[in-house]
Write an enzyme that holds these catalytic residues in place. Structure first.
Site, PDB file in Angstrom:
ATOM      1  N   MET A  71      -9.416   8.100  -0.255  1.00  0.00           N
ATOM      2  CA  MET A  71     -10.262   8.503   0.875  1.00  0.00           C
ATOM      3  C   MET A  71     -10.707   9.942   0.689  1.00  0.00           C
ATOM      4  O   MET A  71      -9.918  10.798   0.269  1.00  0.00           O
ATOM      5  CB  MET A  71      -9.496   8.381   2.187  1.00  0.00           C
ATOM      6  CG  MET A  71      -8.845   7.040   2.430  1.00  0.00           C
ATOM      7  SD  MET A  71      -7.992   7.008   4.031  1.00  0.00           S
ATOM      8  CE  MET A  71      -7.007   5.530   3.858  1.00  0.00           C
ATOM      9  N   HIS A  89      -8.717   0.921  -3.704  1.00  0.00           N
ATOM     10  CA  HIS A  89      -9.732   0.814  -2.648  1.00  0.00           C
ATOM     11  C   HIS A  89     -10.430   2.158  -2.527  1.00  0.00           C
ATOM     12  O   HIS A  89      -9.843   3.144  -2.081  1.00  0.00           O
ATOM     13  CB  HIS A  89      -9.047   0.423  -1.338  1.00  0.00           C
ATOM     14  CG  HIS A  89      -9.984   0.223  -0.198  1.00  0.00           C
ATOM     15  ND1 HIS A  89      -9.543  -0.133   1.063  1.00  0.00           N
ATOM     16  CD2 HIS A  89     -11.335   0.324  -0.094  1.00  0.00           C
ATOM     17  CE1 HIS A  89     -10.577  -0.249   1.875  1.00  0.00           C
ATOM     18  NE2 HIS A  89     -11.668   0.042   1.198  1.00  0.00           N
ATOM     19  N   ASP A 118      -5.113   3.599  -1.772  1.00  0.00           N
ATOM     20  CA  ASP A 118      -6.252   3.934  -0.923  1.00  0.00           C
ATOM     21  C   ASP A 118      -6.775   5.319  -1.279  1.00  0.00           C
ATOM     22  O   ASP A 118      -6.060   6.314  -1.152  1.00  0.00           O
ATOM     23  CB  ASP A 118      -5.847   3.915   0.556  1.00  0.00           C
ATOM     24  CG  ASP A 118      -5.676   2.505   1.093  1.00  0.00           C
ATOM     25  OD1 ASP A 118      -6.577   1.685   0.871  1.00  0.00           O
ATOM     26  OD2 ASP A 118      -4.644   2.229   1.716  1.00  0.00           O
ATOM     27  N   GLY A 148       1.242  -2.180   4.281  1.00  0.00           N
ATOM     28  CA  GLY A 148       1.759  -0.834   4.104  1.00  0.00           C
ATOM     29  C   GLY A 148       3.088  -0.642   4.787  1.00  0.00           C
ATOM     30  O   GLY A 148       4.153  -0.825   4.205  1.00  0.00           O
ATOM     31  N   MET A 167     -11.343  -6.055   6.107  1.00  0.00           N
ATOM     32  CA  MET A 167     -10.607  -5.036   6.852  1.00  0.00           C
ATOM     33  C   MET A 167     -10.370  -5.539   8.275  1.00  0.00           C
ATOM     34  O   MET A 167     -11.326  -5.892   8.976  1.00  0.00           O
ATOM     35  CB  MET A 167     -11.384  -3.717   6.885  1.00  0.00           C
ATOM     36  CG  MET A 167     -11.531  -3.028   5.532  1.00  0.00           C
ATOM     37  SD  MET A 167      -9.945  -2.610   4.745  1.00  0.00           S
ATOM     38  CE  MET A 167      -9.199  -1.548   5.994  1.00  0.00           C
ATOM     39  N   ASP A 190      -6.563  -6.506   4.788  1.00  0.00           N
ATOM     40  CA  ASP A 190      -5.896  -5.212   4.904  1.00  0.00           C
ATOM     41  C   ASP A 190      -6.024  -4.697   6.332  1.00  0.00           C
ATOM     42  O   ASP A 190      -7.133  -4.609   6.868  1.00  0.00           O
ATOM     43  CB  ASP A 190      -6.547  -4.214   3.939  1.00  0.00           C
ATOM     44  CG  ASP A 190      -5.808  -2.886   3.888  1.00  0.00           C
ATOM     45  OD1 ASP A 190      -4.743  -2.759   4.515  1.00  0.00           O
ATOM     46  OD2 ASP A 190      -6.308  -1.964   3.200  1.00  0.00           O
ATOM     47  N   GLY A 191      -4.871  -4.358   6.929  1.00  0.00           N
ATOM     48  CA  GLY A 191      -4.877  -3.737   8.251  1.00  0.00           C
ATOM     49  C   GLY A 191      -4.034  -4.486   9.258  1.00  0.00           C
ATOM     50  O   GLY A 191      -4.394  -5.584   9.677  1.00  0.00           O
ATOM     51  N   GLY A 192      -2.894  -3.943   9.611  1.00  0.00           N
ATOM     52  CA  GLY A 192      -2.043  -4.586  10.600  1.00  0.00           C
ATOM     53  C   GLY A 192      -1.404  -5.877  10.136  1.00  0.00           C
ATOM     54  O   GLY A 192      -0.988  -6.698  10.961  1.00  0.00           O
ATOM     55  N   HIS A 233      -1.323  -1.309  -4.060  1.00  0.00           N
ATOM     56  CA  HIS A 233      -2.575  -0.879  -3.451  1.00  0.00           C
ATOM     57  C   HIS A 233      -2.629   0.643  -3.323  1.00  0.00           C
ATOM     58  O   HIS A 233      -1.694   1.277  -2.826  1.00  0.00           O
ATOM     59  CB  HIS A 233      -2.714  -1.520  -2.064  1.00  0.00           C
ATOM     60  CG  HIS A 233      -4.095  -1.442  -1.506  1.00  0.00           C
ATOM     61  ND1 HIS A 233      -5.134  -2.208  -1.987  1.00  0.00           N
ATOM     62  CD2 HIS A 233      -4.614  -0.686  -0.506  1.00  0.00           C
ATOM     63  CE1 HIS A 233      -6.227  -1.940  -1.292  1.00  0.00           C
ATOM     64  NE2 HIS A 233      -5.943  -1.005  -0.401  1.00  0.00           N
ATOM     65  N   SER A 285       0.832  -1.201   0.000  1.00  0.00           N
ATOM     66  CA  SER A 285       0.000   0.000   0.000  1.00  0.00           C
ATOM     67  C   SER A 285       0.868   1.254   0.000  1.00  0.00           C
ATOM     68  O   SER A 285       1.636   1.495   0.938  1.00  0.00           O
ATOM     69  CB  SER A 285      -0.902   0.012   1.236  1.00  0.00           C
ATOM     70  OG  SER A 285      -1.583   1.236   1.325  1.00  0.00           O
ATOM     71  N   GLY A 335      -8.982   4.077   7.267  1.00  0.00           N
ATOM     72  CA  GLY A 335      -8.753   5.501   7.340  1.00  0.00           C
ATOM     73  C   GLY A 335      -7.308   5.893   7.558  1.00  0.00           C
ATOM     74  O   GLY A 335      -6.880   6.954   7.115  1.00  0.00           O
ATOM     75  N   PHE A 336      -6.530   5.037   8.222  1.00  0.00           N
ATOM     76  CA  PHE A 336      -5.152   5.392   8.550  1.00  0.00           C
ATOM     77  C   PHE A 336      -4.253   4.171   8.440  1.00  0.00           C
ATOM     78  O   PHE A 336      -4.676   3.053   8.751  1.00  0.00           O
ATOM     79  CB  PHE A 336      -5.059   5.967   9.968  1.00  0.00           C
ATOM     80  CG  PHE A 336      -5.858   7.215  10.170  1.00  0.00           C
ATOM     81  CD1 PHE A 336      -5.321   8.459   9.867  1.00  0.00           C
ATOM     82  CD2 PHE A 336      -7.164   7.159  10.643  1.00  0.00           C
ATOM     83  CE1 PHE A 336      -6.066   9.621  10.038  1.00  0.00           C
ATOM     84  CE2 PHE A 336      -7.914   8.311  10.815  1.00  0.00           C
ATOM     85  CZ  PHE A 336      -7.363   9.545  10.506  1.00  0.00           C
ATOM     86  N   MET A 362     -12.652   4.397  -0.689  1.00  0.00           N
ATOM     87  CA  MET A 362     -13.298   4.718   0.593  1.00  0.00           C
ATOM     88  C   MET A 362     -13.894   6.108   0.474  1.00  0.00           C
ATOM     89  O   MET A 362     -13.434   7.086   1.073  1.00  0.00           O
ATOM     90  CB  MET A 362     -12.270   4.630   1.725  1.00  0.00           C
ATOM     91  CG  MET A 362     -11.841   3.215   2.039  1.00  0.00           C
ATOM     92  SD  MET A 362     -10.471   3.118   3.219  1.00  0.00           S
ATOM     93  CE  MET A 362      -9.085   3.159   2.086  1.00  0.00           C
ATOM     94  N   GLY A 384      -0.793   1.937   9.545  1.00  0.00           N
ATOM     95  CA  GLY A 384      -0.022   1.676  10.754  1.00  0.00           C
ATOM     96  C   GLY A 384      -0.829   1.262  11.968  1.00  0.00           C
ATOM     97  O   GLY A 384      -0.290   1.201  13.070  1.00  0.00           O
TER      98      GLY A 384
END
Length: 215
Positions: A34, A63, A32, A194, A134, A172-174, A30, A7, A139-140, A65, A142
Site C-alpha cells: 500500500m 496485492h 499487501d 489475516g 474484496m 479478502d476481508g473479514g 499474502h 496475510s 487499506g486495513f 494497492m 481486522g
C-alpha cells in the site's frame, strides 16, 4: 479443496521468520503493498519482499494497492511474487497490465472493491488467472466482512461455469473460520486471512482447517 493465503499484514513483524514458520504449510503467503495514495495506509514495499527472500516461505501472493502498478510489477516478480493482484479501479489500461504480468511469468489476478460491480470485470475475465473479491474496503486489517459482498462470489462462480473460464476466485476481508465454509460453498478457491490466522492460538491449525474445506 480450499487454499489459504495468510496475510502478513496481521503478523508480528518484529520476528518475521518466526511468524512465517507458523504458516509454512499454507498454500500461499499474502503480501499487501500500500502506498498511502491508492488506499489510506502505507505498508510493505520491496524491503519486506527482500526479507522474505532470505527465509523459507509459501509462494508469495502479492496485492498491489498502489498508483500506477505497471511501473513496479517487474521488480515484484523478480523478488518472488507468484501471483500479482491489481485493481480494476484506477487502471484504465488493465488488459495491458494483465498481459505484462503474464509475460513476466507471474499469475495475474484482478481485484474488485466492494462498491464495484462484477460487470466491470466481464471483458477482462478471459485473460486473468484469478479474481480477488474484496469483502472490506482495502487499506486495513481486522475489518468486518461487508454483508452481501459474498454475492459477487456466486456471480463469478456462475460466469466461470457458463463461459468455461478457469480463473480462481479469491476472497479478502473479514474472512474467518465462522464464514469460511460458506465462502467456499459459494465458489471461493482461495481464502486470504489475516487476524484469523496470525492472532489465533494455533495458526497452523487454522491452515489445516481451511484446507479441509471442500465445495
Amino acid at each position: 479443496m480450499a487454499k489459504i493465503s495468510p496475510s502478513i499484514l496481521a503478523a508480528d513483524l518484529s520476528n518475521l521468520s518466526r511468524e512465517v514458520r507458523k504458516v509454512i504449510d499454507a498454500d500461499l503467503l499474502h503480501v499487501d503493498v500500500m502506498d498511502g495514495v491508492f488506499v489510506p495506509n502505507i505498508t510493505f514495499g520491496t524491503p519486506i519482499m527482500e526479507a522474505l527472500g532470505r527465509i523459507d516461505h509459501p509462494p508469495l501472493d502479492v496485492h498491489l494497492m498502489i498508483e500506477d502498478p505497471g511501473k513496479f510489477i517487474a521488480e515484484y516478480v523478480q523478488l518472488g511474487a507468484r501471483n500479482l493482484h491489481v485493481h480494476v479501479e484506477g487502471n484504465p489500461h488493465l488488459h495491458r497490465l494483465i498481459t505484462s504480468i503474464k509475460d513476466l511469468g507471474a499469475s495475474p489476478f484482478v481485484v474488485i472493491n466492494p462498491a464495484t460491480p462484477v460487470q466491470a470485470l466481464e471483458e477482462i475475465l478471459p485473460f486473468v488467472d484469478g479474481v480477488l473479491v474484496m469483502t472490506v474496503n482495502p487499506g486495513f486489517t481486522g475489518q468486518k466482512f461487508i454483508p452481501g459482498a459474498s454475492l459477487k462470489i456466486d456471480r463469478l462462480h456462475r460466469l466461470r461455469d457458463e463461459l468455461g473460464y478457469s480463473y480462481e476466485i479469491a476472497v479478502d476481508g473479514g474472512v474467518s473460520l465462522s464464514n469460511a465454509g460458506e465462502l467456499v460453498e459459494r465458489g471461493a478457491d482461495i481464502l486470504i486471512m489475516g487476524a484469523a490466522v496470525f492472532r489465533a492460538a494455533s495458526p497452523s491449525k487454522v491452515v489445516e482447517k481451511i484446507r479441509e474445506l471442500k465445495r
